[in-house]
Design a protein around this motif. Sequence first.
Motif, PDB file in Angstrom:
ATOM      1  N   PRO A   2      25.175 -39.726 -77.435  1.00 20.80           N
ATOM      2  CA  PRO A   2      24.263 -40.853 -77.310  1.00 20.80           C
ATOM      3  C   PRO A   2      24.969 -42.074 -76.712  1.00 20.80           C
ATOM      4  O   PRO A   2      26.179 -42.223 -76.865  1.00 20.80           O
ATOM      5  N   ALA A   3      24.212 -42.922 -76.050  1.00 21.16           N
ATOM      6  CA  ALA A   3      24.756 -44.143 -75.463  1.00 21.16           C
ATOM      7  C   ALA A   3      23.824 -45.311 -75.766  1.00 21.16           C
ATOM      8  O   ALA A   3      22.628 -45.118 -76.005  1.00 21.16           O
ATOM      9  N   TYR A   4      24.378 -46.511 -75.739  1.00 24.55           N
ATOM     10  CA  TYR A   4      23.599 -47.717 -75.996  1.00 24.55           C
ATOM     11  C   TYR A   4      22.406 -47.792 -75.044  1.00 24.55           C
ATOM     12  O   TYR A   4      22.489 -47.413 -73.893  1.00 24.55           O
ATOM     13  N   GLY A   5      21.294 -48.281 -75.547  1.00 25.81           N
ATOM     14  CA  GLY A   5      20.101 -48.466 -74.730  1.00 25.81           C
ATOM     15  C   GLY A   5      19.123 -47.310 -74.814  1.00 25.81           C
ATOM     16  O   GLY A   5      18.162 -47.256 -74.059  1.00 25.81           O
ATOM     17  N   GLY A   6      19.380 -46.354 -75.714  1.00 27.67           N
ATOM     18  CA  GLY A   6      18.468 -45.230 -75.857  1.00 27.67           C
ATOM     19  C   GLY A   6      18.738 -44.089 -74.895  1.00 27.67           C
ATOM     20  O   GLY A   6      17.904 -43.224 -74.699  1.00 27.67           O
ATOM     21  N   TYR A   7      19.921 -44.087 -74.304  1.00 21.00           N
ATOM     22  CA  TYR A   7      20.280 -43.035 -73.349  1.00 21.00           C
ATOM     23  C   TYR A   7      21.091 -41.934 -74.022  1.00 21.00           C
ATOM     24  O   TYR A   7      21.724 -42.137 -75.049  1.00 21.00           O
ATOM     25  N   THR A   8      21.104 -40.776 -73.388  1.00 18.72           N
ATOM     26  CA  THR A   8      22.007 -39.692 -73.746  1.00 18.72           C
ATOM     27  C   THR A   8      22.857 -39.429 -72.519  1.00 18.72           C
ATOM     28  O   THR A   8      22.351 -39.410 -71.391  1.00 18.72           O
ATOM     29  N   ILE A   9      24.150 -39.245 -72.733  1.00 19.93           N
ATOM     30  CA  ILE A   9      25.072 -39.034 -71.621  1.00 19.93           C
ATOM     31  C   ILE A   9      25.181 -37.546 -71.307  1.00 19.93           C
ATOM     32  O   ILE A   9      25.402 -36.728 -72.194  1.00 19.93           O
ATOM     33  N   ALA A  10      25.011 -37.215 -70.036  1.00 14.70           N
ATOM     34  CA  ALA A  10      25.229 -35.858 -69.539  1.00 14.70           C
ATOM     35  C   ALA A  10      26.191 -35.970 -68.364  1.00 14.70           C
ATOM     36  O   ALA A  10      26.405 -37.059 -67.821  1.00 14.70           O
ATOM     37  N   ARG A  11      26.768 -34.861 -67.987  1.00 17.22           N
ATOM     38  CA  ARG A  11      27.699 -34.868 -66.859  1.00 17.22           C
ATOM     39  C   ARG A  11      27.338 -33.739 -65.897  1.00 17.22           C
ATOM     40  O   ARG A  11      27.058 -32.628 -66.294  1.00 17.22           O
ATOM     41  N   ALA A  21      16.069 -38.204 -73.894  1.00 15.51           N
ATOM     42  CA  ALA A  21      16.674 -36.950 -74.340  1.00 15.51           C
ATOM     43  C   ALA A  21      17.464 -37.175 -75.617  1.00 15.51           C
ATOM     44  O   ALA A  21      17.948 -38.277 -75.881  1.00 15.51           O
ATOM     45  N   ILE A  22      17.589 -36.113 -76.394  1.00 16.88           N
ATOM     46  CA  ILE A  22      18.414 -36.115 -77.596  1.00 16.88           C
ATOM     47  C   ILE A  22      19.617 -35.234 -77.300  1.00 16.88           C
ATOM     48  O   ILE A  22      19.458 -34.160 -76.705  1.00 16.88           O
ATOM     49  N   PRO A  23      20.837 -35.671 -77.685  1.00 18.85           N
ATOM     50  CA  PRO A  23      22.012 -34.837 -77.427  1.00 18.85           C
ATOM     51  C   PRO A  23      21.789 -33.395 -77.902  1.00 18.85           C
ATOM     52  O   PRO A  23      21.289 -33.157 -78.997  1.00 18.85           O
ATOM     53  N   GLY A  24      22.133 -32.437 -77.044  1.00 21.59           N
ATOM     54  CA  GLY A  24      21.983 -31.025 -77.363  1.00 21.59           C
ATOM     55  C   GLY A  24      20.724 -30.394 -76.804  1.00 21.59           C
ATOM     56  O   GLY A  24      20.606 -29.163 -76.764  1.00 21.59           O
ATOM     57  N   GLU A  25      19.778 -31.198 -76.369  1.00 19.55           N
ATOM     58  CA  GLU A  25      18.538 -30.652 -75.803  1.00 19.55           C
ATOM     59  C   GLU A  25      18.775 -30.150 -74.383  1.00 19.55           C
ATOM     60  O   GLU A  25      19.685 -30.597 -73.694  1.00 19.55           O
ATOM     61  N   VAL A  26      17.915 -29.238 -73.958  1.00 16.37           N
ATOM     62  CA  VAL A  26      17.883 -28.810 -72.561  1.00 16.37           C
ATOM     63  C   VAL A  26      16.629 -29.436 -71.970  1.00 16.37           C
ATOM     64  O   VAL A  26      15.518 -29.221 -72.471  1.00 16.37           O
ATOM     65  N   VAL A  27      16.821 -30.273 -70.949  1.00 15.25           N
ATOM     66  CA  VAL A  27      15.705 -31.024 -70.374  1.00 15.25           C
ATOM     67  C   VAL A  27      15.744 -30.975 -68.858  1.00 15.25           C
ATOM     68  O   VAL A  27      16.791 -30.760 -68.253  1.00 15.25           O
ATOM     69  N   GLU A  28      14.577 -31.185 -68.267  1.00  9.93           N
ATOM     70  CA  GLU A  28      14.462 -31.368 -66.830  1.00  9.93           C
ATOM     71  C   GLU A  28      14.300 -32.867 -66.614  1.00  9.93           C
ATOM     72  O   GLU A  28      13.526 -33.510 -67.319  1.00  9.93           O
ATOM     73  N   ILE A  47      12.759 -28.580 -72.180  1.00 13.04           N
ATOM     74  CA  ILE A  47      12.796 -27.125 -72.121  1.00 13.04           C
ATOM     75  C   ILE A  47      13.153 -26.542 -73.490  1.00 13.04           C
ATOM     76  O   ILE A  47      12.498 -25.633 -73.968  1.00 13.04           O
ATOM     77  N   GLU A  48      14.198 -27.061 -74.113  1.00 12.56           N
ATOM     78  CA  GLU A  48      14.582 -26.668 -75.467  1.00 12.56           C
ATOM     79  C   GLU A  48      14.711 -27.939 -76.293  1.00 12.56           C
ATOM     80  O   GLU A  48      15.696 -28.662 -76.181  1.00 12.56           O
ATOM     81  N   ALA A  49      13.708 -28.198 -77.136  1.00 11.50           N
ATOM     82  CA  ALA A  49      13.674 -29.432 -77.924  1.00 11.50           C
ATOM     83  C   ALA A  49      14.623 -29.375 -79.107  1.00 11.50           C
ATOM     84  O   ALA A  49      14.847 -28.319 -79.691  1.00 11.50           O
ATOM     85  N   SER A  50      15.143 -30.528 -79.470  1.00 13.97           N
ATOM     86  CA  SER A  50      15.956 -30.674 -80.671  1.00 13.97           C
ATOM     87  C   SER A  50      15.061 -30.577 -81.895  1.00 13.97           C
ATOM     88  O   SER A  50      13.883 -30.943 -81.854  1.00 13.97           O
TER      89      SER A  50
END
Length: 123
Positions: A2-11, A21-28, A47-50
């Motif tokens: 998770p990151a400040y501002g309601g974001y989730t960090i992906a790379r 998004a919630i960390p661990g979810e699979v999203v488009e 795609i895969e909800a937490s």
Amino acid sequence: MPAYGGYTIARDDKVILIKGAIPGEVVEVTIEEKKRDYSVASVINVIEASEHRISPGCSVFGICGGCRLQFVSCEKQRMMKDEIILDSLKRISGVEASLDDALYDLTWNYRHRAQFKVSRSEI
């Protein structure tokens, strides 16, 4: 993460800050902004909800700009916010800290704000 501002960090090739998004979810996602070092994206399909994903309790969620994590269970929100605070303290100031459990009594209809002022002489 998770990151400040309601974001989730992906790379991918670079960091992507994902709104919704919630960390661990699979999203488009759809990329909304491309910066030199990172991109900002929004979820268009889960795609895969937490197990922590819930329906937002406010009819104007996503429009007014407040309550950025209403789609996340209250318990998971607290965990994510703790992780954000501890990561920020460590990354920005080099301070390793621990937090006591948050004080709370309401899941909805609350507003809390805190400011912490620290000087070197107090550390």
